[in-house]
Design an enzyme around this catalytic site. Structure first.
Site, PDB file in Angstrom:
ATOM      1  N   THR A 204      14.576 -13.272  68.230  1.00  0.00           N
ATOM      2  CA  THR A 204      15.232 -12.392  67.262  1.00  0.00           C
ATOM      3  C   THR A 204      14.294 -11.302  66.741  1.00  0.00           C
ATOM      4  O   THR A 204      13.077 -11.397  66.845  1.00  0.00           O
ATOM      5  CB  THR A 204      15.765 -13.207  66.066  1.00  0.00           C
ATOM      6  OG1 THR A 204      14.677 -13.824  65.401  1.00  0.00           O
ATOM      7  CG2 THR A 204      16.757 -14.253  66.524  1.00  0.00           C
ATOM      8  N   ASP A 205      14.906 -10.275  66.172  1.00  0.00           N
ATOM      9  CA  ASP A 205      14.141  -9.184  65.571  1.00  0.00           C
ATOM     10  C   ASP A 205      14.062  -9.401  64.052  1.00  0.00           C
ATOM     11  O   ASP A 205      14.485 -10.438  63.544  1.00  0.00           O
ATOM     12  CB  ASP A 205      14.748  -7.827  65.932  1.00  0.00           C
ATOM     13  CG  ASP A 205      16.168  -7.639  65.410  1.00  0.00           C
ATOM     14  OD1 ASP A 205      16.623  -8.429  64.534  1.00  0.00           O
ATOM     15  OD2 ASP A 205      16.839  -6.705  65.865  1.00  0.00           O
ATOM     16  N   ALA A 206      13.553  -8.416  63.350  1.00  0.00           N
ATOM     17  CA  ALA A 206      13.389  -8.541  61.896  1.00  0.00           C
ATOM     18  C   ALA A 206      14.720  -8.703  61.171  1.00  0.00           C
ATOM     19  O   ALA A 206      14.760  -9.240  60.068  1.00  0.00           O
ATOM     20  CB  ALA A 206      12.645  -7.316  61.350  1.00  0.00           C
TER      21      ALA A 206
END
Length: 134
Positions: free
Chosen positions: A16-18
């Site tokens: 996942t990203d931020a």
């Protein structure tokens, strides 16, 4: 030939990203893993193929459409189908699903190459036969 191979992947934190959603490029990894598992299920071992025939597969082209995000802990089903089987290329159609929701779809063209020269070559007959049989 439109038989569908399903493979399931869980979304981990590292995917996942931020914002907490799957980073867009990670779908390429999911699709790559599903194609590898599809080959295994068809009785095609890539390491054995490399050692015995000097053959490898490389991605020549990929186009991806994103419809909805996947999130941490989601279980995603990757559906893989051969769209077209050529002498030296395989065109796959792949989709990522969360339940009944389509998340991402991709057309991926994979080429067969001589591993020493990285030049295109025909699929070995045994490999082509196994791919046709799927």
């Amino acid at each position: 030939m439109p038989s569908v191979f399903d493979w399931t992947v869980r979304v981990y934190y590292e995917d996942t990203d931020a914002g907490g959603i799957v980073f867009y490029a990670n779908y390429l990894k999911f699709f790559e893993r599903a194609r590898t598992e599809w080959l295994r299920a068809a009785g095609i071992g890539q390491q054995e193929l490399l050692a015995r025939e000097g053959v490898a597969f490389v991605v020549k082209h990929a186009s991806i459409d994103y419809n909805a995000p996947a999130r941490l802990d989601d279980e995603i089903r990757i559906a893989t189908t051969i769209h077209k089987l050529g002498r030296a290329t395989v065109q796959f159609f792949q989709q990522a699903w969360r339940g009944e929701q389509l998340l991402t779809s991709a057309h991926v063209k994979v080429g067969c190459v001589d591993a020493a020269t990285m030049r295109p070559r025909s699929l070995p007959d045994e490999v082509a036969a196994k791919m046709h049989a799927v």
